[in-house]
Design a protein around this motif. Structure first.
Motif, PDB file in Angstrom:
ATOM      1  N   GLU A 163      13.951 -10.603   2.415  1.00 37.37           N
ATOM      2  CA  GLU A 163      13.132 -11.299   1.430  1.00 37.37           C
ATOM      3  C   GLU A 163      12.342 -10.311   0.575  1.00 37.37           C
ATOM      4  N   MET A 164      11.773  -9.305   1.229  1.00 34.59           N
ATOM      5  CA  MET A 164      10.997  -8.309   0.496  1.00 34.59           C
ATOM      6  C   MET A 164      11.879  -7.553  -0.489  1.00 34.59           C
TER       7      MET A 164
ATOM      8  N   SER B  67       7.781  -0.363   4.001  1.00 33.52           N
ATOM      9  CA  SER B  67       7.559  -1.624   4.728  1.00 33.52           C
ATOM     10  C   SER B  67       8.880  -2.317   5.030  1.00 33.52           C
TER      11      SER B  67
ATOM     12  N   ARG C 158       2.340 -10.247  -0.437  1.00 29.56           N
ATOM     13  CA  ARG C 158       2.073 -11.293   0.566  1.00 29.56           C
ATOM     14  C   ARG C 158       2.803 -11.010   1.872  1.00 29.56           C
ATOM     15  N   ILE C 159       4.006 -10.432   1.754  1.00 25.76           N
ATOM     16  CA  ILE C 159       4.736 -10.061   2.976  1.00 25.76           C
ATOM     17  C   ILE C 159       4.014  -8.920   3.676  1.00 25.76           C
ATOM     18  N   ARG C 160       3.487  -7.969   2.867  1.00 27.82           N
ATOM     19  CA  ARG C 160       2.784  -6.834   3.469  1.00 27.82           C
ATOM     20  C   ARG C 160       1.413  -7.217   4.007  1.00 27.82           C
TER      21      ARG C 160
ATOM     22  N   GLY D  91       0.305 -10.438   4.515  1.00 22.79           N
ATOM     23  CA  GLY D  91       0.301 -11.630   5.360  1.00 22.79           C
ATOM     24  C   GLY D  91      -0.673 -12.673   4.855  1.00 22.79           C
TER      25      GLY D  91
ATOM     26  N   PRO E  49      15.033 -10.868   8.444  1.00 17.80           N
ATOM     27  CA  PRO E  49      14.941 -11.854   7.349  1.00 17.80           C
ATOM     28  C   PRO E  49      13.803 -11.534   6.371  1.00 17.80           C
ATOM     29  N   ARG E  50      12.638 -11.121   6.891  1.00 16.40           N
ATOM     30  CA  ARG E  50      11.518 -10.789   6.002  1.00 16.40           C
ATOM     31  C   ARG E  50      11.819  -9.515   5.224  1.00 16.40           C
TER      32      ARG E  50
ATOM     33  N   LEU F  94      10.542  -3.459   8.576  1.00 14.53           N
ATOM     34  CA  LEU F  94      10.892  -4.854   8.864  1.00 14.53           C
ATOM     35  C   LEU F  94      12.361  -5.016   9.242  1.00 14.53           C
TER      36      LEU F  94
ATOM     37  N   GLU G  76       4.523 -11.523  -4.300  1.00 15.93           N
ATOM     38  CA  GLU G  76       5.272 -11.938  -3.117  1.00 15.93           C
ATOM     39  C   GLU G  76       5.521 -10.755  -2.190  1.00 15.93           C
TER      40      GLU G  76
ATOM     41  N   ASP H 193      11.944  -7.538  11.854  1.00 15.47           N
ATOM     42  CA  ASP H 193      12.088  -8.867  11.241  1.00 15.47           C
ATOM     43  C   ASP H 193      13.048  -8.761  10.060  1.00 15.47           C
TER      44      ASP H 193
END
Length: 417
Positions: free
Chosen positions: A254-255, A240, A292-294, A296, A250-251, A244, A289, A248
């Motif tokens: 974060e991940m 993932s 949650r990114i995966r 959504g 930034p995400r 990203l 967390e 994305d």
């Protein structure tokens, strides 16, 4: 040899003096005083029987004890035995050992005073004596022995004073022998105590080995579970993050940050050391967390754990297991996802940690009561015994709630291994 000779001389002189006294009395009697030959014959026969009986006593004592000394040939035996148990356990052990003696009679146990008294019939060592009651070594005596056992409490052990003696006054020892029966009784009780102590130690050692084996098996199962689950989770997370980085960044960053936090908290997970509720919560939140990114908006997380409870000792990975169950068996199968709650409260002398979800619940194809929860229950049992528990119930209006109850601190006396 000298001790044997001294014993025979002692008992012979005692009987000789008694015979001389009777002869003197006989000679003073009217008419009978002129008949000295019956007294002389009776005296010689008595002395012959006394010497033979004394030698027989020495022979049997040597056969039983393997040696001859003053303590072994004495009619009255005393033993001081250290028992590595507290007074109550030591008393029960000694009482049982005395009751198992052959020919035991009239056992009186006084638990408050830690004393046991008993009578023991003497065996016919060599069968019925041909002279019966005419045997001089059976005169004045009683065909029974008696036992007195007294337990003295100590700090972490007890002392036993054991006395085995004839049921006759002490002066009778100058004239009578017990054929080694009191030595035999004292040795038998001492052996029984040693056997029971050794048996208790073997049982304790076997239980400790069994518990250690069970713990090692549980840890091995848990390690196997981690080896099966973590690579799959890491693969999905890294895949993932790779996607990203293109769409994305930034995400993706974060991940990867949450993954680093998760891995940092997971490094000691295969050790036997205890973790804390706070450390386990950080690991679980890093895991959530990432999801949650995966997932959504499909995943919502609510945490209510007071700061003063975060130092509560907790076995590594138990909270993580409950969170993973909530995701895999509750929320991931649902298209709409759901919420995971993590809550901790203290009540009296326990801390309750609850992980709940509003997913498919027990009606799902997989109810979440597999190897993960079995490992959690087993680890709680090995660490806390009956002072900890895991309950899994239906959540209202949907989902499952799993609650750990553990002591607020892990004292040494709560450990079972």
């Amino acid at each position: 040899m000298f001790k044997s000779l001294a014993f025979v001389l002692r008992i012979s002189i005692a009987w000789m003096l008694a015979i001389f006294l009777l002869a003197a009395i006989w000679s003073e009697l009217p008419l009978l005083g002129r008949l000295d030959w019956p007294v002389a014959v009776a005296g010689m026969v008595t002395m012959a029987l006394v010497v033979a009986g004394a030698l027989s006593h020495l022979g049997r004592v040597r056969l039983i004890a393997g040696h001859i000394d003053k303590d072994a040939i004495d009619n009255r035996q005393r033993r001081l035995v250290e028992v590595p148990f507290e007074a109550g356990e030591a008393f029960d052990l000694i009482d049982a050992a005395i009751r198992e003696l052959p020919r035991i009679e009239q056992v009186e146990s006084a638990r408050d005073s830690l004393q046991v008294r008993a009578k023991v019939s003497r065996p016919d060592t060599y069968g019925e004596h041909p002279l019966g009651r005419w045997n001089p070594l059976r005169w004045f005596g009683n065909p029974r022995n008696q036992i007195l056992a007294t337990v003295t409490p100590g700090h972490d052990s007890s002392s036993l004073t054991l006395i085995c003696e004839p049921e006759s006054p002490a002066w009778s020892d100058w004239f009578l022998v017990d054929d080694g029966t009191n030595f035999e009784n004292a040795e038998a009780i001492t052996r029984a105590i040693s056997r029971r102590v050794a048996e208790r130690r073997r049982n304790e050692k076997a239980e400790a080995v069994q518990t250690a084996t069970e713990k090692e098996l549980t840890v091995a199962k848990l390690s196997l579970l981690h080896a099966q689950v973590e690579p799959h989770f890491l693969y999905n997370t890294l895949a993932s993050a790779q996607l990203l980085t293109r769409s994305d960044p930034p995400r993706a960053e974060e991940m990867l940050g949450h993954l680093i936090q998760y891995l940092r908290r997971s490094l000691p997970s295969t050790d036997n050391e205890m973790s804390t509720l706070g450390a386990e919560l950080e690991r679980a939140l890093a895991y959530l967390e990432i999801l949650r990114i995966r997932m959504g908006s499909r995943l919502s997380v609510q945490v209510d754990v007071p700061e003063n409870l975060r130092a509560t000792p907790l076995p590594p990975m138990v909270l993580q297991t409950l969170v993973e169950n909530a995701i895999k068996h509750g929320l991931e199968p649902r298209t709409g996802g759901g919420t995971v709650w993590i809550r901790a409260r203290r009540s009296d002398d326990v801390v309750a940690v609850t992980v709940a979800d509003d997913g498919d619940g027990f009606n799902a194809k997989s109810s979440g009561t597999g190897i993960g929860l079995k490992n959690v229950r087993e680890r709680l049992r090995l660490l806390y015994g009956s002072k900890a528990a895991l309950s899994v119930v239906a959540n209202f209006p949907a989902g499952v709630a799993a609650t750990l109850t553990v002591p607020p601190s892990l004292e040494e006396d709560t450990r079972h291994v």
